[in-house]
Design a protein around this motif. Structure first.
Motif, mmCIF file in Angstrom:
data_model
loop_
_atom_site.group_PDB
_atom_site.id
_atom_site.type_symbol
_atom_site.label_atom_id
_atom_site.label_comp_id
_atom_site.label_asym_id
_atom_site.label_seq_id
_atom_site.Cartn_x
_atom_site.Cartn_y
_atom_site.Cartn_z
ATOM 1 N N GLN A 112 -13.128 7.400 6.742
ATOM 2 C CA GLN A 112 -11.733 7.359 6.330
ATOM 3 C C GLN A 112 -11.228 5.920 6.368
ATOM 4 O O GLN A 112 -11.545 5.160 7.286
ATOM 5 N N GLY A 113 -10.437 5.515 5.355
ATOM 6 C CA GLY A 113 -9.857 4.189 5.325
ATOM 7 C C GLY A 113 -8.649 4.075 6.234
ATOM 8 O O GLY A 113 -8.145 5.056 6.780
ATOM 9 N N ASN A 114 -8.166 2.852 6.389
ATOM 10 C CA ASN A 114 -7.036 2.565 7.275
ATOM 11 C C ASN A 114 -6.038 1.672 6.530
ATOM 12 O O ASN A 114 -6.259 0.474 6.386
ATOM 13 N N PRO A 115 -4.913 2.247 6.028
ATOM 14 C CA PRO A 115 -3.959 1.454 5.242
ATOM 15 C C PRO A 115 -3.194 0.421 6.066
ATOM 16 O O PRO A 115 -2.480 -0.407 5.495
ATOM 17 N N PHE A 116 -3.327 0.466 7.403
ATOM 18 C CA PHE A 116 -2.578 -0.453 8.262
ATOM 19 C C PHE A 116 -3.411 -1.653 8.704
ATOM 20 O O PHE A 116 -2.991 -2.426 9.571
ATOM 21 N N LEU A 117 -4.597 -1.821 8.124
ATOM 22 C CA LEU A 117 -5.423 -2.977 8.469
ATOM 23 C C LEU A 117 -4.708 -4.277 8.129
ATOM 24 O O LEU A 117 -4.083 -4.410 7.076
ATOM 25 N N GLY A 168 0.841 -1.181 0.000
ATOM 26 C CA GLY A 168 0.000 0.000 0.000
ATOM 27 C C GLY A 168 0.883 1.239 0.000
ATOM 28 O O GLY A 168 1.696 1.421 0.910
ATOM 29 N N ASP A 169 0.757 2.066 -1.018
ATOM 30 C CA ASP A 169 1.631 3.229 -1.195
ATOM 31 C C ASP A 169 0.794 4.506 -1.141
ATOM 32 O O ASP A 169 0.047 4.813 -2.079
ATOM 33 N N LEU A 170 0.897 5.229 -0.018
ATOM 34 C CA LEU A 170 0.260 6.532 0.097
ATOM 35 C C LEU A 170 1.233 7.554 -0.500
ATOM 36 O O LEU A 170 2.114 8.079 0.172
ATOM 37 N N VAL A 171 1.072 7.785 -1.809
ATOM 38 C CA VAL A 171 2.045 8.574 -2.575
ATOM 39 C C VAL A 171 2.188 9.972 -2.009
ATOM 40 O O VAL A 171 3.292 10.537 -1.950
ATOM 41 N N THR A 172 1.106 10.570 -1.567
ATOM 42 C CA THR A 172 1.119 11.958 -1.099
ATOM 43 C C THR A 172 2.106 12.169 0.038
ATOM 44 O O THR A 172 2.813 13.169 0.092
ATOM 45 N N THR A 173 2.184 11.215 0.970
ATOM 46 C CA THR A 173 3.076 11.356 2.134
ATOM 47 C C THR A 173 4.262 10.385 2.066
ATOM 48 O O THR A 173 4.999 10.276 3.041
ATOM 49 N N ASN A 174 4.395 9.685 0.951
ATOM 50 C CA ASN A 174 5.481 8.707 0.773
ATOM 51 C C ASN A 174 5.473 7.662 1.894
ATOM 52 O O ASN A 174 6.511 7.275 2.414
ATOM 53 N N ASN A 175 4.285 7.211 2.260
ATOM 54 C CA ASN A 175 4.123 6.201 3.306
ATOM 55 C C ASN A 175 3.775 4.870 2.648
ATOM 56 O O ASN A 175 2.733 4.725 2.010
ATOM 57 N N VAL A 176 4.667 3.880 2.772
ATOM 58 C CA VAL A 176 4.498 2.601 2.106
ATOM 59 C C VAL A 176 4.345 1.501 3.153
ATOM 60 O O VAL A 176 5.120 1.418 4.108
ATOM 61 N N VAL A 177 3.320 0.644 2.964
ATOM 62 C CA VAL A 177 3.099 -0.505 3.837
ATOM 63 C C VAL A 177 3.271 -1.767 3.002
ATOM 64 O O VAL A 177 2.476 -2.048 2.097
ATOM 65 N N ASN A 178 4.336 -2.532 3.287
ATOM 66 C CA ASN A 178 4.624 -3.780 2.576
ATOM 67 C C ASN A 178 4.294 -4.972 3.467
ATOM 68 O O ASN A 178 4.600 -4.964 4.656
#
Length: 818
Positions: free
Chosen positions: A584-589, A522-532
């Protein structure tokens, strides 16, 4: 295609070899059944009769290929009797069982209408039918299905409930996987709701509820699988039907559908198209308190959403019998669903209960378009006459969703004067989802009582969501960086399974193991936050069925399953109702895992009782949280530690008189939720959770055959209060009814139905969030009267081959609309 076939055969040769080495054959009687066209007669009733007195020694059903087996038969003289709805009873010649297996000559069924001059024998399946591994809702000829959508029909299915956000629950548990014609839909809850609402009930033949699927199925879905079967056709020739429905709820609605099928020689073409206009209201009232450091703020909000939806769905395909053993198929499907949500919200705000110092009015307009194109290529190779076969599917699906939203909020003092400058926001949220899958399934009977199933599947999914938001200023609309973001999610799953099934005299066993290796980013491009993430999981399953005697049968099953977060639940976008209410979604689920156990008992093949238990860890749960700085309430999803679920179900059909039949389904269940660590039971942002409640659901259906061509149906359901995570769900209940009349030798059918006759169905919940109580009251446009006309033309016995694609699980997680 043969290259792929050879590769798969080499992968599973070890399983075949090892099993054959230990396989033992006993004295068995076997054979096959065909219809008048020489095709396999599936699920016919087969009885082994003792020749001297015609008593039944054993009984069963033919399988999907028309084959049957009776193991461990004693020496003697016997006959085979076969019966099936719409066909004349068939008897084999007398044969003798000695010390060797007996292969009975193929038995050919003759249609009853051809065997009896001037007489046509017809059969009607019960509305609710219980099979060994699933419950079937036969809606094809149901009055209540006419003019309703697939979503409306699901709400009437045994043990099924649909909540305020269109999440589907089975026996109280969410996490249901929905399939159409054995194919996963890969959609989110909201997208799936749009697809189901745009699927005409007149195109549906049945709904299958599978509470504990085997290892052959994708491991997704902790509550099981709901499989919607669309209508199909059988023999050479041309046929079709056209259906039109006019309906009236708060607004007028309409839908039409056309289905055509043509089979000639080795080629079979089929297709259907449906379109409709659906305008409905959604009333929403929210009362909540925001706890502050020095004082509290009280909100009383009322809103009305009007959803206007125009849908267009299509599905076309062809099958080519390349030989008597090999069939190649192609299916193209998709939809184009434009809609608009128009919402008015009125919110009273104050520092004391019932005393409000300001209020605001929010007007929002959200036009959006949902598009989908899907392509499936499939090949089925019947390797030999013993039942060995290989099927291969290649799938590609593309979803394009676009939304342009405008939110205008006007703030006033209690006396009606303007309190501040209006807040005007707009956003554009296009999203693109690409899904590619490939799967292969292999079946080999190792002996007449032992069968091997094995397969592999590969899926590749990419979602791209780009939200641009602007806020109105004195110089015009300018970009709002706090509301703008770009989110990309990619997921690859490699899976394989093996299943063994064995039949004994009175016992059948199936054991399987599925492995799935998942890689996601999951790549939150706006804040450069990536969850692999990457993980390998094993999913065992076990099914045991024991026939005690002709009236009593018991079974046990176990399976482990996974639920990965929906694509939209991972997306951290903010979707506004107004400045104080958003989601709001949660990319860390994280994914949730479930172990399910079930005992079931069947009496006289009609009364079914089941007792189940499941434990889900990292359970994905919807929560309402408070942003104290903004005094806003927002909805998101979090992982709770564990959910324990117990359920008890009784389903029984009954007959009052020959013209009055019914079905009663009762489900009692307990859902218990805990948050935080095993030691503390705490640490979630909105406090400690250790809650559970016993609840129950009752659904009763009455069918009245007034004449041979005129019938009536009444269905009532009630669900008691229940707890789901942080929500207390209040009772729900409704009564539906309908009439059906056939004309022109049953080619023309007229159906009149009313859903929620007394307009009683509501969806009210209460949530405790960070010490604050939030009361939500919702009323959908549930009372709808429908008049449906259906005309069938051509050869009524033509069938197009039903086929399961490989991409259905992934499509279940895509959003298609509201």
């Amino acid at each position: 295609m043969k290259t792929l076939t050879t590769a798969l055969l080499s992968v599973i040769t070890w399983a075949v070899t090892l099993t054959n080495a230990n396989a033992q054959a006993g004295v068995k009687v076997s054979g096959s059944i065909t219809n008048e066209a020489g095709k396999p007669a599936d699920y016919a009733t087969v009885s082994l009769l003792r020749q001297k007195d015609s008593t039944v020694v054993k009984g069963g059903l033919s399988d999907a290929d028309g084959n049957y087996i009776f193991p461990n038969i004693k020496a003697g003289s016997y006959m085979i009797r076969v019966t099936n709805v719409g066909y004349q009873k068939a008897l084999s010649a007398v044969f003798t069982v000695g010390g060797a297996d007996v292969k009975v000559a193929a038995i050919k069924m003759v249609p009853a209408s051809k065997a009896l001059s001037g007489v046509t024998i017809t059969g009607t399946r019960p509305l609710i039918e219980r099979k060994i591994d699933r419950t079937v809702l036969n809606v094809e000829n149901s009055v209540l299905a006419a003019g309703n959508s697939a979503m409306d029909i699901l709400e009437r299915a045994p043990g099924v409930t649909i909540d305020k956000d269109d999440n589907i629950s089975l026996k109280g548990k969410q996490g249901v996987t929905v399939m159409i014609n054995d194919k996963l839909t890969y959609l989110s809850a909201a997208q799936l709701a749009t697809l189901l609402r745009s699927t005409d009930g007149n195109t549906i033949t049945s709904v299958e509820i599978i509470t504990n699927p085997s290892a052959k199925y994708d491991a997704a879905g902790n509550s099981g699988i709901i499989n919607i079967k669309l209508k199909k056709n059988k023999q050479s020739g041309t046929n079709g039907n056209i259906s039109a429905t006019a309906a009236k709820g708060a607004y007028y609605r309409d839908n039409t559908s056309l289905s055509l099928n043509h089979k000639e020689g080795a080629l079979n073409f089929f297709g259907n198209f449906s379109r409709g206009d659906n305008k409905r209201t959604h009333l929403l009232d929210i009362d909540r308190t925001v706890i502050g450091t020095t004082s509290n703020t009280y909100f009383s909000q009322s809103g009305n959403m009007i959803n206007t939806n125009h849908y267009n769905n299509y599905r076309v395909g062809a099958d080519w019998d390349m030989s008597s053993k090999n069939t190649l198929g192609v299916v193209v499907s998709g939809y184009y669903n434009p809609e608009r949500d128009s919402t008015y919200n009125h919110t009273l705000i104050g520092t004391q209960p019932g005393v409000f110092s300001t209020y605001q009015n929010t007007f929002s307009g959200v036009p959006q378009v949902y598009r989908n194109f899907a392509l499936n290529l499939n090949d089925k190779w019947q390797i030999d006459t013993a039942g060995q076969q290989l099927s291969v599917d290649l799938d590609y699906s593309k979803f394009k969703n676009s939304s342009n939203a405008q939110y205008d909020t006007y703030i006033y003092n209690a006396n009606g004067t303007s309190a501040s400058t209006p807040i005007m926001l707009r956003n554009q949220s296009p999203s693109v989802i690409d899904i590619k899958t490939a799967k292969a399934d292999y079946t080999k009977p190792l002996t007449k009582t032992l069968k091997l199933e094995a397969g592999v599947k590969f899926s590749d999914v990419k979602t791209d969501n780009d939200l641009a938001a602007q806020r109105n200023t004195a110089s015009g609309y300018v970009n709002d960086a706090t509301l703008t973001n770009h989110f990309i999610y990619q997921e690859k799953i490699d899976a394989g399974y093996v299943n063994f099934s064995k039949s004994f005299k009175n016992t059948s066993i199936q054991a399987g193991l599925r492995a799935e290796y998942t890689q996601s980013m999951g790549d939150l491009v706006t804040t450069n936050n990536v969850v692999n993430r990457s993980y390998l999981d094993l999913f065992p399953s076990l099914f045991v069925n024991q026939t005690i005697d002709k009236n009593n049968e018991i079974g046990f099953n176990y399976s482990r399953r996974i639920d990965r977060p929906g694509y939209d639940n991972l997306n951290p976008f903010i979707f506004y109702l107004d400045q104080y209410t958003y989601s709001q979604g949660n990319p860390f689920l994280k994914p949730q895992y479930t172990n399910s156990f079930e005992l079931n008992y069947t009496f006289k093949h009609t009364v079914n009782v089941s007792l189940g238990y499941s434990r889900t860890t990292d359970v994905i749960t919807q929560v309402l949280l408070t942003d104290t700085a903004r005094k806003a309430t927002f909805q998101t999803n979090q992982n709770l530690r564990v959910q324990n679920a117990y359920n008890f179900n009784v389903n029984t059909p009954y007959t009052v008189t020959k013209w009055w039949t019914g079905n009663l389904n009762f489900t009692a269940f307990y859902l218990g939720f805990k948050s935080g660590s095993e030691a503390t039971g705490t640490t979630l942002s909105n406090g400690v959770l250790n809650a559970g409640k016993v609840a129950y659901q009752v659904k009763a259906t009455q069918t009245f055959a007034i004449t041979k061509t005129f019938k009536a149906e009444v269905m009532g359901d009630y669900q008691s209060p229940l707890i789901y995570g942080y929500f207390l769900v209040h009772p729900q209940y409704a009564i539906d009814g309908g009439l059906s009349k056939s004309f022109a030798d049953k080619k023309l059918n007229v159906k009149l139905s009313v859903s929620d006759i007394f307009n009683m169905r509501t969806n009210n919940v209460t949530s405790i969030a960070q010490g604050s109580t939030i009361d939500i009251h919702q009323k959908n446009d549930s009372r709808v009267a429908r008049l449906t006309l259906t005309y069938n033309f051509g050869n009524s016995k033509i069938k197009a081959r039903q086929h399961e694609t490989g991409a259905d699980a992934e499509r279940n997680r895509v959003k298609t609309g509201n």
